[in-house]
Design a protein around this motif. Sequence first.
Motif, short mmCIF file in Angstrom:
data_model
loop_
_atom_site.label_atom_id
_atom_site.label_comp_id
_atom_site.label_asym_id
_atom_site.label_seq_id
_atom_site.Cartn_x
_atom_site.Cartn_y
_atom_site.Cartn_z
N ASN A 100 -8.56 7.33 -2.89
CA ASN A 100 -7.55 6.28 -3.00
C ASN A 100 -6.99 6.00 -1.61
O ASN A 100 -6.26 6.80 -1.04
CB ASN A 100 -6.43 6.72 -3.96
CG ASN A 100 -5.50 5.58 -4.29
OD1 ASN A 100 -5.09 4.81 -3.42
ND2 ASN A 100 -5.13 5.47 -5.55
N SER A 129 -5.30 12.18 -3.77
CA SER A 129 -5.92 10.87 -3.63
C SER A 129 -7.45 10.95 -3.67
O SER A 129 -8.13 9.93 -3.62
CB SER A 129 -5.49 10.22 -2.31
OG SER A 129 -4.10 10.01 -2.29
N GLY A 153 -3.94 2.39 -2.15
CA GLY A 153 -3.83 1.92 -3.53
C GLY A 153 -5.13 1.46 -4.15
O GLY A 153 -5.15 1.05 -5.31
N LYS A 154 -6.24 1.56 -3.40
CA LYS A 154 -7.54 1.13 -3.94
C LYS A 154 -8.52 2.30 -3.85
O LYS A 154 -8.64 2.95 -2.80
CB LYS A 154 -8.06 -0.06 -3.14
CG LYS A 154 -9.36 -0.64 -3.68
CD LYS A 154 -9.89 -1.76 -2.80
CE LYS A 154 -11.23 -2.24 -3.32
NZ LYS A 154 -11.94 -3.09 -2.36
N GLU A 155 -9.24 2.56 -4.96
CA GLU A 155 -10.23 3.64 -4.97
C GLU A 155 -11.55 3.16 -4.38
O GLU A 155 -12.11 2.16 -4.84
CB GLU A 155 -10.45 4.16 -6.40
CG GLU A 155 -9.32 5.01 -6.93
CD GLU A 155 -9.65 5.68 -8.24
OE1 GLU A 155 -10.59 5.23 -8.94
OE2 GLU A 155 -8.96 6.67 -8.59
#
Length: 333
Positions: free
Chosen positions: A201, A177, A204-206
């Motif tokens: 990550n 991640s 689910g969001k970087e």
Amino acid sequence: MSDPIRVLVTGAAGQIAYSLLYGIAKGDVFGKDQPIILILLDIPPMLPVLDGVVMELQDCALPLLKEVIPTDKVEVAFKDLDAAILVGSMPRKEGMERKDLLKANVAIFKSQGAALDKYAKKTVKVLVVGNPANTNCLIAAKSAPSIPKENFSCLTRLDHNRASSQVAMRCGVSANSVKNVIIWGNHSSTQYPDVHHCLVNVGGKEVPAFDAVKDDNWLKGDFISAVQQRGAAVIKARKLSSAMSAAKAICDHMRDIWTGTSEGRFVSMGVYSTGNPYGVPDDLIYSFPVEIKDKSWKIVDGLTINDFSRAKMDATAAELVEERDTAISFLSV
């Protein structure tokens, strides 16, 4: 099945190689359909140990492993190579000054570079692992003038993996991640693990590493020293240097050279510094962020460098310049 490729591992009776050879022979590095001839080089006193390693590789019954050749002769080891992983080097002994270590390794990597030049394919990809890895790599490249310097690299992937893992543990996410950490400079305690361009990550969001970690003091302090000193910490705990993690990093490094990096992801490698975009002195093997395609690396361009990073990048470059100049003074000896 394609034709077998010839892959050399030096220092092949040592503990890093013991963790490394199975991964290569199993297909983790060069591909699941790529047959391999493994050539194992070590010094004459280690040949009986090497015979045991060969027996174990045979006993693994690996379908891709077509032949294993143990040897102490460079004309056998370096012949027609597709890839060379130079693990063996003179380790630092108690009471040994750094210049003594450099002198001993210059002799080793000068002769191995000359052997590459004389016997290996001109397309050979050479990874130097034995320390001091950056300068050993430079000496090998200079001693093989008919092979492009772009074909030589040194291992800073272990430091890269260490940095990624530290950030992942801090954020409570898996290591995959975390992407785009950078190791700048020397594989030594002056290296600079940089997370200014790193993304994590989270759910689910970087997000940028500084936003994910939420502790700037740690990222600019203990994180950097933890990565710089990790090898010493392993030795203190294990009474032996990193082997399993070094072998994994070698596999990662060579696999990326062979198959390329994925879109939007870069990795750290010690590569030749001519005309680089970050003001690093020419004629060094310096660790940069790179992207790889068609077995060719390219330094990632256009990254902003703040004053904090600049100072650390310059400090590790200064160490490498001093190492290079000392090593080159031994070349003609």
